[in-house]
Design a protein around this motif. Structure first.
Motif, mmCIF file in Angstrom:
data_model
loop_
_atom_site.group_PDB
_atom_site.id
_atom_site.type_symbol
_atom_site.label_atom_id
_atom_site.label_comp_id
_atom_site.label_asym_id
_atom_site.label_seq_id
_atom_site.Cartn_x
_atom_site.Cartn_y
_atom_site.Cartn_z
ATOM 1 N N ALA A 1 -44.727 16.666 32.192
ATOM 2 C CA ALA A 1 -43.878 17.869 32.187
ATOM 3 C C ALA A 1 -44.728 19.129 32.056
ATOM 4 N N LYS A 2 -44.389 20.127 32.848
ATOM 5 C CA LYS A 2 -45.099 21.413 32.776
ATOM 6 C C LYS A 2 -44.192 22.507 32.207
ATOM 7 N N LYS A 3 -42.895 22.292 32.275
ATOM 8 C CA LYS A 3 -41.955 23.258 31.690
ATOM 9 C C LYS A 3 -40.778 22.485 31.092
ATOM 10 N N PHE A 4 -39.966 23.192 30.285
ATOM 11 C CA PHE A 4 -38.897 22.508 29.568
ATOM 12 C C PHE A 4 -37.913 21.816 30.516
ATOM 13 N N ASP A 5 -37.711 22.396 31.696
ATOM 14 C CA ASP A 5 -36.809 21.778 32.682
ATOM 15 C C ASP A 5 -37.246 20.348 33.008
ATOM 16 N N ASP A 6 -38.570 20.153 33.034
ATOM 17 C CA ASP A 6 -39.105 18.842 33.429
ATOM 18 C C ASP A 6 -38.758 17.728 32.443
ATOM 19 N N ILE A 7 -38.463 18.111 31.187
ATOM 20 C CA ILE A 7 -38.085 17.047 30.246
ATOM 21 C C ILE A 7 -36.571 16.860 30.196
ATOM 22 N N ALA A 8 -35.841 17.697 30.944
ATOM 23 C CA ALA A 8 -34.374 17.550 30.978
ATOM 24 C C ALA A 8 -33.932 16.809 32.236
ATOM 25 N N ILE A 9 -34.774 16.842 33.277
ATOM 26 C CA ILE A 9 -34.377 16.264 34.571
ATOM 27 C C ILE A 9 -34.171 14.749 34.472
ATOM 28 N N VAL A 10 -35.146 14.047 33.907
ATOM 29 C CA VAL A 10 -35.050 12.580 33.859
ATOM 30 C C VAL A 10 -33.843 12.115 33.037
ATOM 31 N N PRO A 11 -33.636 12.647 31.810
ATOM 32 C CA PRO A 11 -32.444 12.218 31.063
ATOM 33 C C PRO A 11 -31.136 12.496 31.813
ATOM 34 N N SER A 12 -31.060 13.656 32.477
ATOM 35 C CA SER A 12 -29.802 14.023 33.133
ATOM 36 C C SER A 12 -29.543 13.213 34.399
ATOM 37 N N PHE A 13 -30.591 13.071 35.208
ATOM 38 C CA PHE A 13 -30.371 12.486 36.535
ATOM 39 C C PHE A 13 -30.760 11.012 36.654
ATOM 40 N N VAL A 14 -31.484 10.498 35.674
ATOM 41 C CA VAL A 14 -31.890 9.082 35.751
ATOM 42 C C VAL A 14 -31.340 8.296 34.566
ATOM 43 N N LEU A 15 -31.670 8.750 33.370
ATOM 44 C CA LEU A 15 -31.360 7.965 32.179
ATOM 45 C C LEU A 15 -29.853 7.832 31.936
ATOM 46 N N THR A 16 -29.137 8.936 32.000
ATOM 47 C CA THR A 16 -27.691 8.885 31.720
ATOM 48 C C THR A 16 -26.953 8.004 32.738
ATOM 49 N N PRO A 17 -27.162 8.190 34.060
ATOM 50 C CA PRO A 17 -26.481 7.299 35.014
ATOM 51 C C PRO A 17 -26.834 5.825 34.798
ATOM 52 N N LEU A 18 -28.123 5.543 34.576
ATOM 53 C CA LEU A 18 -28.525 4.141 34.388
ATOM 54 C C LEU A 18 -27.902 3.551 33.122
ATOM 55 N N THR A 19 -27.783 4.379 32.074
ATOM 56 C CA THR A 19 -27.191 3.891 30.824
ATOM 57 C C THR A 19 -25.697 3.611 31.026
ATOM 58 N N TYR A 20 -24.997 4.540 31.656
ATOM 59 C CA TYR A 20 -23.557 4.352 31.871
ATOM 60 C C TYR A 20 -23.284 3.154 32.773
ATOM 61 N N LEU A 21 -24.224 2.921 33.731
ATOM 62 C CA LEU A 21 -24.031 1.803 34.658
ATOM 63 C C LEU A 21 -24.752 0.539 34.192
ATOM 64 N N GLY A 22 -25.245 0.568 32.946
ATOM 65 C CA GLY A 22 -26.054 -0.562 32.450
ATOM 66 C C GLY A 22 -25.289 -1.495 31.538
ATOM 67 N N GLY A 23 -23.997 -1.560 31.706
ATOM 68 C CA GLY A 23 -23.218 -2.530 30.936
ATOM 69 C C GLY A 23 -22.864 -2.073 29.531
ATOM 70 N N VAL A 24 -22.980 -0.788 29.274
ATOM 71 C CA VAL A 24 -22.602 -0.280 27.948
ATOM 72 C C VAL A 24 -21.093 -0.444 27.743
ATOM 73 N N PHE A 25 -20.326 -0.109 28.775
ATOM 74 C CA PHE A 25 -18.862 -0.073 28.637
ATOM 75 C C PHE A 25 -18.151 -1.285 29.243
ATOM 76 N N TYR A 26 -18.891 -2.090 30.008
ATOM 77 C CA TYR A 26 -18.220 -3.202 30.694
ATOM 78 C C TYR A 26 -19.194 -4.354 30.923
ATOM 79 N N SER A 27 -18.602 -5.483 31.283
ATOM 80 C CA SER A 27 -19.408 -6.643 31.682
ATOM 81 C C SER A 27 -19.547 -6.604 33.200
ATOM 82 N N ILE A 28 -20.757 -6.901 33.698
ATOM 83 C CA ILE A 28 -20.915 -6.856 35.162
ATOM 84 C C ILE A 28 -20.170 -8.003 35.837
#
Lengths: 259, 313
Positions: free
Chosen positions: A167-194
């Motif tokens: 990361a070179k600026k603060f935006d760079d540490i927000a991009i991965v959680p917003s666009f990668v981590l959150t979708p993968l977590t929500y689609l990773g069986g947290v709320f349902y069984s696959i």
């Protein structure tokens, strides 16, 4: 005990203490918001919506939801702690305090990882405690529950470290959680069984590493899983070793830190 | 047995990824106990050199040894010997000075009880003890600089490197800082200083290297260097001067204004003839001083020569 070992132990304790002090100092940012978010999930998904749903793998939806929400907080907080802390150290340049010292790279990395794990696992415990207000607590396999939580926290702390290094600026540490981590977590069986998903979504879900971690943890707590526990451990070990090696390489070469 | 040099640099090179050649084969030796000045204009390579010594910059070639210990092959041992006061503020602004110092000691493996004792000692010596439990961001610029010195002392280094530590610091604080650094130098710590205040270097340092365009253009004793200065300019405050003044033998005179006169002459030239001439004309001299810092004059000449050679090449 050798002189070097003692020195490294003091340095490790220093980094861990500093990380924990940071978590405590800004407790209103590090501990309270995730606890509020988890409580809202329990109320909305567990109580309001969950009361209209069938049992999943033999458990009421609220009980089934608990391991997923615990893992969600462990993942996001382990990752978020190290990205903000290590990037902050880079941004304010006090990472140089460690780089100019004799502290070896593995000690610096371990210190930050342990700090991130302390926050991730603390939030996991807090969410577990909150869950007792909504459902009874099950822990079928304590050792699997504990090792899965620790391995997952470590993997995402390492991933967060890599993010912070590049990361070179603060935006760079927000991009991965917003666009990668959150979708993968929500689609990773947290709320349902696959098992509830049709094809091709069932197969596509198997490419999501978070699915393996959430299911291993759910197996530890409830004894049910969509994934074979051995495969889940192999996935976690693979990511822990790969990201750990990469993190050490980055620190040793001083990428993003040394000229 | 002869003690190894405090610093021994051989053919040190650094080329950045954008192609900038910051160091072009620098060789330098600093003896133990020395108070050594490393001077150079902005962009000359001073900070790159210090960065390599403190392992914040990776060298492209050459070797560097601290008291005989290679910073490349025995990095850990070498780093135990160095204390660094960087040019830029680089501590956690949200932490307290006491914690900053104690943590810094921890990175050198110093047990917490001893680290706390040292933190108290150096914060007191640098007159920061009353601010020890305040957030570092609330400190003034001079206090922040002193905090970085206290932090650099936590491992009680044999070689202390100060990279422009007095930039933007008022005279009183600067003096107290130099009092402290002179004290630790007398106690045996080797000090390497870069500064833009050349009078500081002249007053404090015994030996000097001037770096320009990535090369050492001068490396000698301060006295030897200053003895090379062959021309001096004095400024005289006088009673009212006549409109025109003729030069005195070997002294070039410049009338600055009605009451100020500049006299340029060879170093060691007899001043009596100047005073005799002024006295004959009924001009009274009320005060007299060196126009410029002597080291500054030399520095400018050396750097100008270096630039001319660079352009010619």
């Amino acid at each position: 005990m050798s002189h070097t070992f003692t020195h490294n132990l003091v340095a490790l304790k220093t980094i861990v203490r500093r990380e924990i002090m940071r978590i405590v100092r800004i407790w209103s940012q590090t501990l309270i918001p995730p606890a509020i978010t988890a409580s809202l999930y329990f109320i909305i998904f567990g109580t309001v919506i969950g009361s209209h749903l069938h049992n999943v793998h033999g458990y009421p939806y609220m009980t089934y939801l608990v391991p997923g929400l615990v893992m969600m907080q462990i993942i996001t907080n382990s990752y978020g702690n190290i990205t903000s802390s290590f990037f902050g150290a880079k941004f304010q340049r006090f990472v140089e305090e460690m780089l100019v010292s004799p502290t070896p790279s593995w000690v610096i990395l371990s210190g930050y990882i342990i700090g991130a794990m302390v926050r991730g696992l603390t939030l996991g415990v807090i969410v577990l405690l909150i869950s007792t207000a909504f459902t009874s607590l099950h822990v079928e396999h304590p050792l699997i529950t504990l090792t899965t939580a620790m391995l997952t926290s470590m993997v995402f702390a390492l991933a967060g470290f890599v993010n912070a290094v590049f990361a070179k600026k603060f935006d760079d540490i927000a991009i991965v959680p917003s666009f990668v981590l959150t979708p993968l977590t929500y689609l990773g069986g947290v709320f349902y069984s696959i098992d509830q998903l049709g094809e091709p979504w069932h197969t596509i879900s198997l490419a999501n590493p978070i699915l393996y971690m959430v299911n291993a943890f759910r197996y530890g707590m409830l004894g049910v899983s969509d994934i074979h526990i051995g495969v889940a451990y192999a996935v976690m070990a693979f990511f822990a070793v790969t990201l750990g090696g990469f993190g050490l390489f980055l620190l040793h070469r001083g990428i993003g830190m040394r000229s | 047995m002869t003690q190894a040099p405090a610093l021994e640099i051989t053919d040190l090179r650094k080329t950045y990824s954008n192609g900038t050649e910051a160091l072009k084969g620098v060789s330098l030796t600093v003896q133990p106990g020395d108070f050594f000045a490393l001077l150079g204009p902005n962009g000359a390579g001073k900070s790159t050199l210090i960065g390599i010594l403190s392992s914040l910059v990776n060298a492209s070639g050459g070797t560097a040894k601290i008291f005989g210990v290679s910073i490349h092959e025995q990095r850990s041992q070498a780093m135990h010997l160095i204390g660094l006061v960087p040019q830029e503020i680089n501590f956690n602004q949200f932490e307290k000075p006491f914690d900053i110092c104690v943590n810094a000691a921890g990175f050198y493996g110093i047990p917490r009880a001893e680290a706390m004792r040292r933190a108290e000692k150096y914060l007191k010596e640098l007159r920061l003890w009353d601010k020890a439990q305040h957030p570092a961001r609330s400190l003034s610029g001079g206090m922040k600089r002193r905090l970085m010195i206290a932090r650099a002392m936590m491992n009680e280094p044999k070689l202390l490197i100060l990279d422009e530590p007095t930039a933007g610091v008022d005279i009183e604080i600067r003096r107290s800082m130099w009092q402290f650094v002179t004290g630790i130098n007398k106690a045996g710590t080797t000090v390497i200083l870069t500064t833009h205040y050349l009078e500081e270097a002249e007053q404090l340092c015994r030996n000097i290297a001037i770096i320009d365009h990535g090369s050492i253009v001068e490396n000698t004793g301060m006295k030897q260097l200053l003895s090379k200065l062959d021309v001096e300019t004095f400024v005289l405050d006088t009673s009212e001067l006549p409109a025109a003044l003729s030069d005195v033998d070997g002294i070039e005179l410049r009338r600055v204004d009605d009451h100020t006169l500049e006299a340029e002459m060879a170093r060691g030239h007899d001043l009596n003839s100047l005073f005799a001439m002024l006295s004959d004309k009924g001009i009274m001299v009320t005060s007299m001083r060196n126009k410029a810092n002597r080291l500054e004059e030399l520095f400018v000449r050396l750097v100008e020569n270096g630039s001319k050679q660079e352009n010619a090449a």
